[in-house]
Write a protein that holds these residues in place. Structure first.
Motif, PDB file in Angstrom:
ATOM      1  N   ASP A   1       0.820  -1.209   0.000  1.00 23.27           N
ATOM      2  CA  ASP A   1       0.000   0.000   0.000  1.00 23.27           C
ATOM      3  C   ASP A   1       0.854   1.260   0.000  1.00 23.27           C
ATOM      4  O   ASP A   1       0.500   2.266  -0.630  1.00 23.27           O
ATOM      5  CB  ASP A   1      -0.940   0.010   1.205  1.00 23.27           C
ATOM      6  N   GLU A   2       1.991   1.200   0.675  1.00 24.87           N
ATOM      7  CA  GLU A   2       2.897   2.358   0.699  1.00 24.87           C
ATOM      8  C   GLU A   2       3.460   2.618  -0.691  1.00 24.87           C
ATOM      9  O   GLU A   2       3.608   3.774  -1.101  1.00 24.87           O
ATOM     10  CB  GLU A   2       4.024   2.127   1.700  1.00 24.87           C
ATOM     11  N   ARG A   3       3.767   1.546  -1.423  1.00 25.11           N
ATOM     12  CA  ARG A   3       4.289   1.719  -2.785  1.00 25.11           C
ATOM     13  C   ARG A   3       3.233   2.354  -3.688  1.00 25.11           C
ATOM     14  O   ARG A   3       3.538   3.243  -4.483  1.00 25.11           O
ATOM     15  CB  ARG A   3       4.730   0.361  -3.352  1.00 25.11           C
ATOM     16  N   LEU A   4       1.998   1.896  -3.556  1.00 28.04           N
ATOM     17  CA  LEU A   4       0.923   2.460  -4.372  1.00 28.04           C
ATOM     18  C   LEU A   4       0.664   3.918  -3.988  1.00 28.04           C
ATOM     19  O   LEU A   4       0.441   4.773  -4.855  1.00 28.04           O
ATOM     20  CB  LEU A   4      -0.347   1.634  -4.209  1.00 28.04           C
ATOM     21  N   HIS A   5       0.694   4.200  -2.699  1.00 26.03           N
ATOM     22  CA  HIS A   5       0.489   5.575  -2.225  1.00 26.03           C
ATOM     23  C   HIS A   5       1.600   6.484  -2.741  1.00 26.03           C
ATOM     24  O   HIS A   5       1.351   7.640  -3.106  1.00 26.03           O
ATOM     25  CB  HIS A   5       0.454   5.587  -0.697  1.00 26.03           C
TER      26      HIS A   5
END
Length: 203
Positions: free
Chosen positions: A4-8
């Protein structure tokens, strides 16, 4: 960094680039020749209103482009997260005629050839014939054409065009997902709640 951090991080990169683009365009517009405001004035708009309209038109054009590119990149990243062998931007030779010379698959996962759209408000009937040729080339290459469109159009003619495209995909043995079905499909295939990611960022 988790998934999720990568997508964010991708979302924030697009946000930063878009805001920079808008600021730069605003600076450029301060040097523009605005003689066309003469016509705006005649039609009942002040010069200040004319400027705001021109500026927002530029902002809208940038916003649509970045929104589409962002959702495409995020969807591809979701597929690649789940399927490391997934390929992006795969070109196929047009085996039907010479216009265009190639067709591009946004993301190829095994035999699934994905066309990813954030939304499509096209009302041009030629859009159907061009898409028919594209999906036929993909089918002939041994792939399953799958269209994912996250937001459905509002206008009647655009809705009819999308209905025709859905039938085209289904008739040729492909798949078509739009609106809620598109978000659900991404979640089902990749186990990533992409819509939830956006919901958590709402102002």
């Amino acid at each position: 960094m988790d998934r999720d951090e990568r997508l964010h991080k991708i979302i924030m990169r697009y946000r930063t680039e878009l805001q920079t683009k808008i600021r730069n365009r605003k600076t450029e517009m301060e040097q523009d020749n605005n003689e066309h405001y003469l016509v705006y004035n005649a039609l009942g708009f002040t010069s200040q209103e004319g400027y705001e309209i021109d500026f927002q038109q530029n902002v809208g054009r940038f916003l649509y482009k970045y929104a589409g590119s962002l959702l495409e990149e995020l969807a591809i990243n979701c597929f690649k997260e789940k399927f490391p062998d997934a390929q992006e931007k795969v070109k196929l030779l047009n085996t039907i005629d010479q216009s265009p010379k190639h067709f591009e698959i946004d993301c190829l996962v095994g035999n699934n050839a994905y066309e990813i759209k954030w939304k499509d408000a096209t009302t041009d009937g030629d859009h159907i014939s061009k898409e028919h040729k594209r999906v036929q080339v993909i089918k002939n290459a041994g792939y399953i054409p799958i269209r994912i469109m996250f937001f459905e159009p509002n206008r009647d003619q655009a809705i009819r065009i999308q209905g025709a495209l859905k039938k085209l995909y289904e008739d040729i043995g492909g798949e078509y997902y739009s609106g809620k079905a598109a978000w659900d499909y991404i979640r089902k295939m990749t186990e990533i709640d992409l819509r939830g990611l956006f919901e958590n960022m709402k102002e």
